[in-house]
Enzyme design. Structure first.
Site, PDB file in Angstrom:
ATOM      1  N   TYR A  49       0.843  -1.212   0.000  1.00 57.27           N
ATOM      2  CA  TYR A  49       0.000   0.000   0.000  1.00 57.27           C
ATOM      3  C   TYR A  49       0.871   1.251   0.000  1.00 57.27           C
ATOM      4  O   TYR A  49       0.635   2.177   0.760  1.00 57.27           O
ATOM      5  CB  TYR A  49      -0.935   0.045   1.221  1.00 57.27           C
ATOM      6  N   HIS A  50       1.896   1.242  -0.809  1.00 54.95           N
ATOM      7  CA  HIS A  50       2.718   2.443  -0.915  1.00 54.95           C
ATOM      8  C   HIS A  50       3.508   2.431  -2.222  1.00 54.95           C
ATOM      9  O   HIS A  50       3.575   1.413  -2.908  1.00 54.95           O
ATOM     10  CB  HIS A  50       3.662   2.558   0.290  1.00 54.95           C
ATOM     11  N   ALA A  51       4.092   3.591  -2.520  1.00 52.93           N
ATOM     12  CA  ALA A  51       5.057   3.709  -3.616  1.00 52.93           C
ATOM     13  C   ALA A  51       6.286   4.408  -3.052  1.00 52.93           C
ATOM     14  O   ALA A  51       6.243   4.977  -1.954  1.00 52.93           O
ATOM     15  CB  ALA A  51       4.462   4.533  -4.761  1.00 52.93           C
ATOM     16  N   ARG A  96       2.399  -0.496  -4.963  1.00 57.44           N
ATOM     17  CA  ARG A  96       2.392  -1.970  -4.858  1.00 57.44           C
ATOM     18  C   ARG A  96       1.564  -2.451  -3.677  1.00 57.44           C
ATOM     19  O   ARG A  96       1.498  -1.787  -2.626  1.00 57.44           O
ATOM     20  CB  ARG A  96       3.806  -2.555  -4.810  1.00 57.44           C
TER      21      ARG A  96
END
Ligand code: TYD
Length: 135
Positions: A49-51, A96
């Site tokens: 849950y991040h980039a 992702r």
């Protein structure tokens, strides 16, 4: 340019087992400054849950399996990692999510830099705003 691709490594097998070498800047498009690994993921848990703004990473599922959803503002892909000789390269500004970890999954991550929380974008709306003019 999607900024995310599967890499296939050498898998040297014999009666004694399997061996896969991964050399920075040769088998993967990054120099490795940090590794970490994810184990014991609870059933149904979703990670990621991040980039990242600058970080490049290669994910390798050494044991078991995991699904990885990657996206940029234009494209979305789901990859299943289920062997120790395939890596998923994820470049900057790719969102992702890792899900469907098998009970025995061991996910190794090779990273191009040290841990830096300020390199993370953890909110999908902020991500879309920052990433939209890059793809
Ligand atoms: P995070 O990157 O959010 O994990 P995931 O994307 O797999 O869900 O990291 C989880 C926690 O671990 C967070 O508090 C930051 C910390 N962490 C470090 O201290 N060093 C590291 O190298 C990494 C990857 C995470």
């Amino acid at each position: 340019m999607y900024n995310c691709e599967l890499l296939r490594f050498m898998n040297i097998t014999d009666k004694q087992g399997n061996l896969t070498p991964v050399e920075g800047n040769r088998d993967i498009p990054i120099e490795i400054k940090r590794i970490y690994y994810i184990t014991n993921v609870e059933n149904g848990a979703i990670r990621g849950y991040h980039a990242h703004r600058k970080l490049h990473q290669v994910l390798i599922c050494l044991k078991g399996s995991v699904n990885i959803k990657t996206l940029n503002p234009k494209e979305e892909h789901i990859y299943k990692l289920d062997n120790s000789y395939t890596g998923l390269y994820i470049g900057p500004y790719i969102w992702r999510e890792m899900f469907d970890f098998s009970d025995d999954a061991v996910l190794l991550v090779l990273a191009s830099d040290y841990y830096d929380e300020s390199d993370y974008i953890r909110d999908i709306d902020n991500y879309m705003k920052e990433a939209k003019h890059r793809f």
